[in-house]
Enzyme design. Sequence first.
Site, PDB file in Angstrom:
ATOM      1  N   HIS A  25      42.720  42.598  27.119  1.00  0.00           N
ATOM      2  CA  HIS A  25      42.880  41.504  28.079  1.00  0.00           C
ATOM      3  C   HIS A  25      43.563  40.290  27.437  1.00  0.00           C
ATOM      4  O   HIS A  25      44.287  39.567  28.116  1.00  0.00           O
ATOM      5  CB  HIS A  25      41.526  41.118  28.675  1.00  0.00           C
ATOM      6  CG  HIS A  25      41.037  42.103  29.686  1.00  0.00           C
ATOM      7  ND1 HIS A  25      40.055  43.023  29.403  1.00  0.00           N
ATOM      8  CD2 HIS A  25      41.407  42.323  30.963  1.00  0.00           C
ATOM      9  CE1 HIS A  25      39.834  43.762  30.472  1.00  0.00           C
ATOM     10  NE2 HIS A  25      40.648  43.358  31.432  1.00  0.00           N
ATOM     11  N   HIS A  31      46.159  48.869  31.222  1.00  0.00           N
ATOM     12  CA  HIS A  31      45.059  49.800  30.978  1.00  0.00           C
ATOM     13  C   HIS A  31      44.467  50.267  32.305  1.00  0.00           C
ATOM     14  O   HIS A  31      44.662  49.662  33.340  1.00  0.00           O
ATOM     15  CB  HIS A  31      43.984  49.174  30.078  1.00  0.00           C
ATOM     16  CG  HIS A  31      43.420  47.897  30.601  1.00  0.00           C
ATOM     17  ND1 HIS A  31      44.047  46.683  30.458  1.00  0.00           N
ATOM     18  CD2 HIS A  31      42.272  47.635  31.274  1.00  0.00           C
ATOM     19  CE1 HIS A  31      43.328  45.734  31.013  1.00  0.00           C
ATOM     20  NE2 HIS A  31      42.238  46.287  31.536  1.00  0.00           N
ATOM     21  N   CYS A  66      33.688  46.716  39.738  1.00  0.00           N
ATOM     22  CA  CYS A  66      34.897  47.204  39.083  1.00  0.00           C
ATOM     23  C   CYS A  66      34.592  47.378  37.597  1.00  0.00           C
ATOM     24  O   CYS A  66      33.542  46.954  37.120  1.00  0.00           O
ATOM     25  CB  CYS A  66      36.084  46.270  39.301  1.00  0.00           C
ATOM     26  SG  CYS A  66      35.781  44.563  38.896  1.00  0.00           S
ATOM     27  N   HIS A  68      36.100  49.715  33.806  1.00  0.00           N
ATOM     28  CA  HIS A  68      37.092  50.521  33.097  1.00  0.00           C
ATOM     29  C   HIS A  68      36.489  51.857  32.693  1.00  0.00           C
ATOM     30  O   HIS A  68      35.365  51.884  32.172  1.00  0.00           O
ATOM     31  CB  HIS A  68      37.545  49.792  31.830  1.00  0.00           C
ATOM     32  CG  HIS A  68      38.047  48.418  32.091  1.00  0.00           C
ATOM     33  ND1 HIS A  68      37.230  47.310  32.058  1.00  0.00           N
ATOM     34  CD2 HIS A  68      39.278  47.971  32.413  1.00  0.00           C
ATOM     35  CE1 HIS A  68      37.949  46.226  32.340  1.00  0.00           C
ATOM     36  NE2 HIS A  68      39.194  46.600  32.560  1.00  0.00           N
ATOM     37  N   GLU A  86      26.211  47.959  37.879  1.00  0.00           N
ATOM     38  CA  GLU A  86      26.322  46.607  38.424  1.00  0.00           C
ATOM     39  C   GLU A  86      25.405  46.367  39.616  1.00  0.00           C
ATOM     40  O   GLU A  86      24.773  45.321  39.714  1.00  0.00           O
ATOM     41  CB  GLU A  86      27.768  46.309  38.842  1.00  0.00           C
ATOM     42  CG  GLU A  86      28.716  46.234  37.669  1.00  0.00           C
ATOM     43  CD  GLU A  86      30.099  45.772  38.058  1.00  0.00           C
ATOM     44  OE1 GLU A  86      30.239  44.940  38.974  1.00  0.00           O
ATOM     45  OE2 GLU A  86      31.072  46.246  37.430  1.00  0.00           O
ATOM     46  N   GLU A 111      44.648  40.170  33.326  1.00  0.00           N
ATOM     47  CA  GLU A 111      44.239  41.429  33.953  1.00  0.00           C
ATOM     48  C   GLU A 111      45.521  42.206  34.238  1.00  0.00           C
ATOM     49  O   GLU A 111      46.231  41.916  35.194  1.00  0.00           O
ATOM     50  CB  GLU A 111      43.489  41.165  35.269  1.00  0.00           C
ATOM     51  CG  GLU A 111      42.090  40.669  35.092  1.00  0.00           C
ATOM     52  CD  GLU A 111      41.108  41.768  34.731  1.00  0.00           C
ATOM     53  OE1 GLU A 111      41.509  42.926  34.512  1.00  0.00           O
ATOM     54  OE2 GLU A 111      39.914  41.455  34.662  1.00  0.00           O
ATOM     55  N   GLU A 113      46.299  45.848  34.936  1.00  0.00           N
ATOM     56  CA  GLU A 113      45.559  47.077  35.167  1.00  0.00           C
ATOM     57  C   GLU A 113      46.277  48.026  36.115  1.00  0.00           C
ATOM     58  O   GLU A 113      46.978  47.596  37.028  1.00  0.00           O
ATOM     59  CB  GLU A 113      44.167  46.744  35.722  1.00  0.00           C
ATOM     60  CG  GLU A 113      43.380  45.917  34.736  1.00  0.00           C
ATOM     61  CD  GLU A 113      41.950  45.654  35.134  1.00  0.00           C
ATOM     62  OE1 GLU A 113      41.146  45.412  34.232  1.00  0.00           O
ATOM     63  OE2 GLU A 113      41.638  45.682  36.341  1.00  0.00           O
TER      64      GLU A 113
END
Length: 180
Positions: A25, A31, A66, A68, A86, A111, A113
């Site tokens: 980041h 990513h 959200c 990864h 979460e 960000e 992504e």
Amino acid sequence: MAFTEVILVDERDQPVGRMEKLKAHREGLLHRAVTVYLFNPEGDLLLQQRAESKYHCGGLWSNTCCGHPMPREETASAAQRRLYEEMGLNCALTPIFTLQYRLPLSNGLVEHELGHVFFGISGQTPKLNPGEAMAYRYQPLTALLAETQRDPALFTPWFLLTLPDIPPYFNEFLRLRHAG
């Protein structure tokens, strides 16, 4: 924050390496990510208010969850894992679309992504992980779109970017569920 790696990818979502999440980041490297939009049976979107302690965008409202995928983890498994970590929820998730974005954040992070977006429907009550989310609410998409126009500073940048595309995808998701 614990040491976690993200999967660096090219424009076609092919893995090109791994890197510690915060470093990726900081450097703004592309990513892989997962994003979940969970709706209740009435069609209202479950939003989360990110915990103040998050390393970016703390206290802002966003999509259900959200995160990864970890190296060697499938995107669908990562979406399920993050929904449970979460929001304390388990339910079926359907991959809907992918998108790529590069958004500079106010704290100097980026960000960048390639996001895999999943939808689900659940009537369960969330059990928030206080390290991830400090509040939740359900809101109809039309009212939410109006609120994001009126007061965008309350929402995460990626949510503001993605939300306008959600209603048509949600309508198609519902059509396919009823057809199957």
